[in-house]
Design an enzyme around this catalytic site. Structure first.
Site, PDB file in Angstrom:
ATOM      1  N   CYS A   1       0.983   3.506   3.067  1.00  0.00           N
ATOM      2  CA  CYS A   1       1.609   2.850   4.231  1.00  0.00           C
ATOM      3  C   CYS A   1       3.118   2.743   4.003  1.00  0.00           C
ATOM      4  O   CYS A   1       3.909   2.881   4.932  1.00  0.00           O
ATOM      5  CB  CYS A   1       1.042   1.453   4.446  1.00  0.00           C
ATOM      6  SG  CYS A   1      -0.750   1.393   4.544  1.00  0.00           S
TER       7      CYS A   1
ATOM      8  N   CYS B   1       0.893  -1.163   0.000  1.00  0.00           N
ATOM      9  CA  CYS B   1       0.000   0.000   0.000  1.00  0.00           C
ATOM     10  C   CYS B   1       0.928   1.208   0.000  1.00  0.00           C
ATOM     11  O   CYS B   1       1.736   1.368   0.914  1.00  0.00           O
ATOM     12  CB  CYS B   1      -0.869  -0.026   1.259  1.00  0.00           C
ATOM     13  SG  CYS B   1      -1.659   1.536   1.702  1.00  0.00           S
TER      14      CYS B   1
HETATM   15  P1  FAD Z   1      -1.699  -6.033  12.814  1.00  0.00           P
HETATM   16  O1  FAD Z   1      -1.529  -4.620  13.251  1.00  0.00           O
HETATM   17  O2  FAD Z   1      -1.501  -6.369  11.384  1.00  0.00           O
HETATM   18  O3  FAD Z   1      -0.710  -6.889  13.704  1.00  0.00           O
HETATM   19  C1  FAD Z   1      -0.438  -8.266  13.422  1.00  0.00           C
HETATM   20  C2  FAD Z   1      -0.267  -8.963  14.758  1.00  0.00           C
HETATM   21  O4  FAD Z   1       0.853  -8.395  15.445  1.00  0.00           O
HETATM   22  C3  FAD Z   1      -1.461  -8.733  15.681  1.00  0.00           C
HETATM   23  O5  FAD Z   1      -2.390  -9.766  15.543  1.00  0.00           O
HETATM   24  C4  FAD Z   1      -0.832  -8.751  17.034  1.00  0.00           C
HETATM   25  O6  FAD Z   1      -0.721 -10.062  17.543  1.00  0.00           O
HETATM   26  C5  FAD Z   1       0.561  -8.244  16.809  1.00  0.00           C
HETATM   27  N1  FAD Z   1       0.697  -6.853  17.160  1.00  0.00           N
HETATM   28  C6  FAD Z   1      -0.149  -5.817  16.886  1.00  0.00           C
HETATM   29  N2  FAD Z   1       0.324  -4.673  17.356  1.00  0.00           N
HETATM   30  C7  FAD Z   1       1.493  -4.957  17.948  1.00  0.00           C
HETATM   31  C8  FAD Z   1       2.465  -4.178  18.624  1.00  0.00           C
HETATM   32  N3  FAD Z   1       2.329  -2.852  18.755  1.00  0.00           N
HETATM   33  N4  FAD Z   1       3.543  -4.813  19.144  1.00  0.00           N
HETATM   34  C9  FAD Z   1       3.710  -6.136  19.013  1.00  0.00           C
HETATM   35  N5  FAD Z   1       2.828  -6.928  18.369  1.00  0.00           N
HETATM   36  C10 FAD Z   1       1.739  -6.345  17.841  1.00  0.00           C
HETATM   37  N6  FAD Z   1      -2.875   0.562   7.910  1.00  0.00           N
HETATM   38  C11 FAD Z   1      -3.527   1.737   7.751  1.00  0.00           C
HETATM   39  O7  FAD Z   1      -4.759   1.770   7.755  1.00  0.00           O
HETATM   40  N7  FAD Z   1      -2.830   2.921   7.592  1.00  0.00           N
HETATM   41  C12 FAD Z   1      -1.470   2.943   7.571  1.00  0.00           C
HETATM   42  O8  FAD Z   1      -0.865   4.013   7.395  1.00  0.00           O
HETATM   43  C13 FAD Z   1      -0.756   1.709   7.725  1.00  0.00           C
HETATM   44  N8  FAD Z   1       0.589   1.677   7.688  1.00  0.00           N
HETATM   45  C14 FAD Z   1       1.227   0.465   7.750  1.00  0.00           C
HETATM   46  C15 FAD Z   1       2.612   0.444   7.642  1.00  0.00           C
HETATM   47  C16 FAD Z   1       3.267  -0.791   7.657  1.00  0.00           C
HETATM   48  C17 FAD Z   1       4.763  -0.802   7.518  1.00  0.00           C
HETATM   49  C18 FAD Z   1       2.528  -1.999   7.798  1.00  0.00           C
HETATM   50  C19 FAD Z   1       3.233  -3.335   7.800  1.00  0.00           C
HETATM   51  C20 FAD Z   1       1.156  -1.970   7.938  1.00  0.00           C
HETATM   52  C21 FAD Z   1       0.497  -0.747   7.906  1.00  0.00           C
HETATM   53  N9  FAD Z   1      -0.891  -0.676   8.051  1.00  0.00           N
HETATM   54  C22 FAD Z   1      -1.534   0.520   7.899  1.00  0.00           C
HETATM   55  C23 FAD Z   1      -1.665  -1.883   8.391  1.00  0.00           C
HETATM   56  C24 FAD Z   1      -1.876  -2.001   9.909  1.00  0.00           C
HETATM   57  O9  FAD Z   1      -0.671  -1.805  10.624  1.00  0.00           O
HETATM   58  C25 FAD Z   1      -2.402  -3.393  10.294  1.00  0.00           C
HETATM   59  O10 FAD Z   1      -1.525  -4.376   9.792  1.00  0.00           O
HETATM   60  C26 FAD Z   1      -3.807  -3.661   9.783  1.00  0.00           C
HETATM   61  O11 FAD Z   1      -4.691  -2.667  10.209  1.00  0.00           O
HETATM   62  C27 FAD Z   1      -4.320  -5.038  10.301  1.00  0.00           C
HETATM   63  O12 FAD Z   1      -4.361  -5.006  11.711  1.00  0.00           O
HETATM   64  P2  FAD Z   1      -4.519  -6.301  12.606  1.00  0.00           P
HETATM   65  O13 FAD Z   1      -5.431  -5.948  13.728  1.00  0.00           O
HETATM   66  O14 FAD Z   1      -4.907  -7.462  11.784  1.00  0.00           O
HETATM   67  O15 FAD Z   1      -3.104  -6.567  13.281  1.00  0.00           O
END
Ligand code: FAD
Length: 459
Positions: A388, A385
């Site tokens: 992101c 994305c």
């Molecule tokens: P995710 O946030 O994908 O996390 C995956 C797993 O990691 C979680 O299930 C949890 O077990 C663990 N986890 C979560 N948070 C933490 C933490 N702080 N420390 C340790 N472990 C953790 N989305 C947007 O809408 N806008 C953006 O600007 C954006 N920027 C991004 C930039 C990058 C580099 C990446 C990789 C992703 C970005 N995303 C962005 C996506 C967002 O971060 C999440 O991946 C997405 O919303 C899915 O969230 P999720 O709840 O499935 O868990």
């Protein structure tokens, strides 16, 4: 503007004074504050408490920093979003409209910035070649725990590498373009699911010094979640040396910050006329509520504060560099450049203890640290994305710059007061990413207060 910048620099010092007044009463918690009930008091590996940071950031630093970041010098960031992912081929662009990044037309960017993509001042430009030789190790201060301080001082003693912590984009490449950060804000994009998990997973699994046998709690790509797994993970983490633990916490803090932003600037409503962005409390709770996340959310928010302190520390450490008479935030606009010139930096630190550890081991550790971090910056080219990817690249470059500063303390301290500084140098890209990355973390801390108030108001 001059006051914004000068004031900011003055403020950076205040946190250390404030940190000596820790231990104040914490406000009573309500059920609505479950996200926050464990996020108070002292931070692990630091001697600063959350309440002190909140007060300092939200009422003093945040408003001024925002103003500063609106200036021409900081709003234009040059980035190559077209670099291929170096790790796998099947990278799918999500194709969402909210993932699009609008680059600047060439006439939008001030001439001074365009012609000075590597330089921050006319004079400094002549020194670039030599100055690129620059970094060494740095330090940490009294707001980090004694153990953390010692560890970072150990890096200071033993490192003499001049390599960067980030693999910087080749900003001379025809694919690199200026982006106006104010017109492409970090917010909810809809990038999620297996593609996003894969990125986070690779970062944690392969780059946080973690053996495969230790599973990260609540990892959506790992099977067999549970209390046992969580306990194993945290006892492994506690058993790590402080640098490796800090590394994990910095990444986790960055991850938390990104997820705070997307919850705070969520797409709430969309009509054919307009989009409405704002706070999504449910999204926030799902990510940070202590019960819903089995205790993980509050831990992650603490890591966000840890990251805040490390970046703030780096900014305060690098002040001598900005104080130099030949330093200029060069945009080509004479009036603005004159205004941007820094006035005074009333910062003093006590650094009196030096730790003499095993030289070889410390050097290896720092090298590992740097290589892992460089790897993470390369993974950003695999984010599917563009929005992101933009903010991911900027924030990793900003954090990499913070680490470079912390690892270069002696070089900064030994810089001549004027004239060429061959030992330590920051490019415009590094300065812009450092301040913008810190601006993101500062905004996250402020958003936590907004969510706290919103949660209170609905209960
Ligand atoms: P995710 O946030 O994908 O996390 C995956 C797993 O990691 C979680 O299930 C949890 O077990 C663990 N986890 C979560 N948070 C933490 C933490 N702080 N420390 C340790 N472990 C953790 N989305 C947007 O809408 N806008 C953006 O600007 C954006 N920027 C991004 C930039 C990058 C580099 C990446 C990789 C992703 C970005 N995303 C962005 C996506 C967002 O971060 C999440 O991946 C997405 O919303 C899915 O969230 P999720 O709840 O499935 O868990």
């Amino acid at each position: 503007m001059d006051r914004g910048w000068g004031f900011l620099i003055g403020l950076l010092g205040a946190v250390w004074l404030l940190s000596s007044g820790h231990g104040e009463q914490q406000p009573p918690e309500t059920a609505a504050q479950r996200c926050f009930c464990q996020v108070s008091g002292y931070l692990d590996d630091c001697t600063c408490d959350v309440e002190t940071i909140d007060r300092f950031n939200n009422y003093r630093l945040f408003p001024r920093l925002q103003k500063l970041l609106e200036s021409d010098y900081f709003r234009y960031y040059k980035v190559n979003l077209k670099r291929p992912c170096p790790f796998w081929n099947d990278i799918s662009q999500c194709g969402r409209r909210d993932c699009a990044v609008k680059p600047c037309q060439s006439d939008e960017v001030p001439d001074g910035i365009k012609s000075a993509s590597y330089k921050y001042s006319e004079e400094a430009n002549n020194l670039i070649e030599e100055c690129e030789q620059a970094e060494r190790l740095g330090a940490v201060d009294e707001s980090l725990s004694e153990e953390t301080q010692k560890a970072v001082l150990q890096w200071t003693k033993h490192d003499d590498s001049s390599d960067n912590f980030c693999e910087a984009d080749d900003i001379q490449s025809p694919d690199a373009e200026y982006v106006d950060l104010l017109l492409n804000p970090e917010r909810y994009t809809g990038y999620k699911g297996p593609d996003a998990w894969k990125i986070w997973n690779v970062i944690y699994e392969e780059n946080c010094f973690k053996p495969q046998t230790i599973k990260r709690p609540l990892n959506p790509l790992a099977s067999g979640q549970g209390k046992l797994l969580t306990n194993t993970f945290y006892s492994w983490l506690e058993g790590l040396c402080v640098e490796k633990r800090a590394f994990y916490r910095l990444i986790s803090g960055l991850h938390a910050s990104i997820n705070v932003h997307l919850s705070a600037r969520y797409l709430l409503q969309e009509t054919w006329l307009e989009k409405k962005w704002g706070h999504n409390i449910t999204e926030f709770q799902q990510r940070f509520d202590g019960i819903l996340t089995q205790g993980e959310g509050p831990r992650r928010l603490k890591n966000l504060y840890f990251l805040y302190l490390i970046e703030l520390r780096a900014l305060s450490k690098v002040l001598p560099f900005f104080e130099r008479p030949d330093f200029q935030l060069f945009t080509g606009n004479k009036i603005q450049d004159e205004e941007n010139k820094m006035l005074s930096f009333p910062l003093h630190f006590d650094e009196n203890s030096f730790f003499a550890g095993d030289k070889k081991e410390a050097h290896k550790l720092k090298e590992d640290f740097r290589l892992h971090f460089r790897n993470i910056s390369r993974i950003m080219d695999c984010v599917g994305c563009f929005k992101c990817r933009l903010w991911g690249k900027l924030q990793t470059q900003g954090l990499g710059t913070a680490l470079k500063i912390l690892f270069s303390e002696k070089l900064i301290a030994n810089m001549p007061e004027s004239g060429p500084s061959y030992e330590f140098h920051l490019t415009r890209q590094e300065i812009v990413s450092l301040f913008n990355a810190f601006g993101r973390i500062s905004t996250s801390v402020k958003e936590l207060e907004n969510f706290r108030n919103l949660l209170q108001s609905i209960h």
